[in-house]
Write a protein that holds these residues in place. Structure first.
Motif, PDB file in Angstrom:
ATOM      1  N   LEU A 146       0.835  -1.207   0.000  1.00 38.47           N
ATOM      2  CA  LEU A 146       0.000   0.000   0.000  1.00 38.47           C
ATOM      3  C   LEU A 146       0.870   1.259   0.000  1.00 38.47           C
ATOM      4  CD1 LEU A 146      -2.882  -0.874   2.473  1.00 38.47           C
ATOM      5  CD2 LEU A 146      -3.018  -0.621  -0.008  1.00 38.47           C
ATOM      6  N   ALA A 147       1.932   1.266   0.789  1.00 42.76           N
ATOM      7  CA  ALA A 147       2.824   2.425   0.833  1.00 42.76           C
ATOM      8  C   ALA A 147       3.441   2.683  -0.533  1.00 42.76           C
ATOM      9  CB  ALA A 147       3.915   2.206   1.881  1.00 42.76           C
ATOM     10  N   ARG A 148       3.816   1.625  -1.236  1.00 47.91           N
ATOM     11  CA  ARG A 148       4.405   1.768  -2.578  1.00 47.91           C
ATOM     12  C   ARG A 148       3.379   2.354  -3.553  1.00 47.91           C
ATOM     13  NH1 ARG A 148       3.988  -1.050  -6.917  1.00 47.91           N
ATOM     14  NH2 ARG A 148       3.028  -2.824  -5.895  1.00 47.91           N
ATOM     15  N   VAL A 149       2.158   1.821  -3.512  1.00 41.98           N
ATOM     16  CA  VAL A 149       1.108   2.290  -4.425  1.00 41.98           C
ATOM     17  C   VAL A 149       0.743   3.738  -4.121  1.00 41.98           C
ATOM     18  CG1 VAL A 149      -1.306   1.989  -5.106  1.00 41.98           C
ATOM     19  CG2 VAL A 149       0.176  -0.009  -4.865  1.00 41.98           C
ATOM     20  N   TYR A 150       0.529   4.060  -2.846  1.00 45.35           N
ATOM     21  CA  TYR A 150       0.166   5.426  -2.480  1.00 45.35           C
ATOM     22  C   TYR A 150       1.289   6.402  -2.807  1.00 45.35           C
ATOM     23  CZ  TYR A 150      -3.876   3.512   0.012  1.00 45.35           C
ATOM     24  OH  TYR A 150      -5.040   2.884   0.335  1.00 45.35           O
ATOM     25  N   GLY A 151       2.525   5.992  -2.581  1.00 42.65           N
ATOM     26  CA  GLY A 151       3.666   6.843  -2.932  1.00 42.65           C
ATOM     27  C   GLY A 151       3.723   7.112  -4.423  1.00 42.65           C
ATOM     28  N   SER A 152       3.467   6.088  -5.222  1.00 37.11           N
ATOM     29  CA  SER A 152       3.445   6.250  -6.685  1.00 37.11           C
ATOM     30  C   SER A 152       2.327   7.182  -7.125  1.00 37.11           C
ATOM     31  CB  SER A 152       3.286   4.882  -7.364  1.00 37.11           C
ATOM     32  OG  SER A 152       4.385   4.062  -7.102  1.00 37.11           O
ATOM     33  N   LEU A 153       1.154   7.037  -6.510  1.00 37.97           N
ATOM     34  CA  LEU A 153       0.028   7.920  -6.847  1.00 37.97           C
ATOM     35  C   LEU A 153       0.365   9.368  -6.511  1.00 37.97           C
ATOM     36  CD1 LEU A 153      -3.086   5.913  -5.634  1.00 37.97           C
ATOM     37  CD2 LEU A 153      -2.573   6.595  -7.972  1.00 37.97           C
ATOM     38  N   PHE A 154       0.939   9.582  -5.345  1.00 39.31           N
ATOM     39  CA  PHE A 154       1.261  10.948  -4.936  1.00 39.31           C
ATOM     40  C   PHE A 154       2.284  11.556  -5.884  1.00 39.31           C
ATOM     41  CE2 PHE A 154       3.452  14.117  -2.266  1.00 39.31           C
ATOM     42  CZ  PHE A 154       2.361  14.880  -1.926  1.00 39.31           C
ATOM     43  N   THR A 155       3.278  10.775  -6.265  1.00 42.12           N
ATOM     44  CA  THR A 155       4.286  11.257  -7.205  1.00 42.12           C
ATOM     45  C   THR A 155       3.655  11.605  -8.551  1.00 42.12           C
ATOM     46  OG1 THR A 155       6.000   9.954  -6.114  1.00 42.12           O
ATOM     47  CG2 THR A 155       6.436  10.652  -8.383  1.00 42.12           C
ATOM     48  N   ALA A 156       2.743  10.758  -9.012  1.00 41.89           N
ATOM     49  CA  ALA A 156       2.083  11.004 -10.300  1.00 41.89           C
ATOM     50  C   ALA A 156       1.199  12.249 -10.244  1.00 41.89           C
ATOM     51  CB  ALA A 156       1.246   9.791 -10.697  1.00 41.89           C
ATOM     52  N   ILE A 157       0.518  12.451  -9.127  1.00 37.38           N
ATOM     53  CA  ILE A 157      -0.369  13.613  -8.978  1.00 37.38           C
ATOM     54  C   ILE A 157       0.451  14.908  -8.943  1.00 37.38           C
ATOM     55  CG2 ILE A 157      -1.923  14.795  -7.371  1.00 37.38           C
ATOM     56  CD1 ILE A 157      -2.968  11.965  -6.628  1.00 37.38           C
ATOM     57  N   ARG A 158       1.602  14.874  -8.304  1.00 35.62           N
ATOM     58  CA  ARG A 158       2.452  16.066  -8.197  1.00 35.62           C
ATOM     59  C   ARG A 158       3.058  16.463  -9.522  1.00 35.62           C
ATOM     60  NH1 ARG A 158       6.742  15.592  -3.676  1.00 35.62           N
ATOM     61  NH2 ARG A 158       7.311  17.518  -4.712  1.00 35.62           N
ATOM     62  N   SER A 159       3.204  15.513 -10.435  1.00 40.05           N
ATOM     63  CA  SER A 159       3.868  15.796 -11.709  1.00 40.05           C
ATOM     64  C   SER A 159       3.023  16.616 -12.641  1.00 40.05           C
ATOM     65  CB  SER A 159       4.207  14.485 -12.411  1.00 40.05           C
ATOM     66  OG  SER A 159       5.069  13.731 -11.598  1.00 40.05           O
TER      67      SER A 159
END
Length: 83
Positions: A70-83
């Motif tokens: 979950l931490a990996r998925v949420y981290g990836s989502l946050f990174t994608a949203i910030r881009s």
């Protein structure tokens, strides 16, 4: 827990109602922005993502994903949203 199902037309109508959409987005943002700095941090977004339980419920069945997954998925989502 309640479940809401929206059809495409309902979503499109909501988005096209610019005033209602903007008010909703601003209200939700203000609720998430706990420190009121005008930005959403990872921690602020994580709380919201966890509450949605998108990755824990499949076809109405609770699953127990590993916390690191979950931490990996949420981290990836946050990174994608910030881009």
């Amino acid at each position: 827990m309640s479940v809401e199902i929206l059809d495409g037309a309902t979503i499109v109508n909501f988005i096209e109602d610019e005033e209602a959409f903007n008010v909703s987005v601003c209200d939700h943002f203000a609720h998430l922005d706990i420190d009121h700095d005008g930005l959403l941090s990872y921690e602020e977004m994580l709380k919201e993502l966890q509450s949605l339980r998108v990755f824990e419920i499949h076809f109405g069945i609770d699953e127990k994903p590993k916390p690191e997954e979950l931490a990996r998925v949420y981290g990836s989502l946050f990174t994608a949203i910030r881009s």
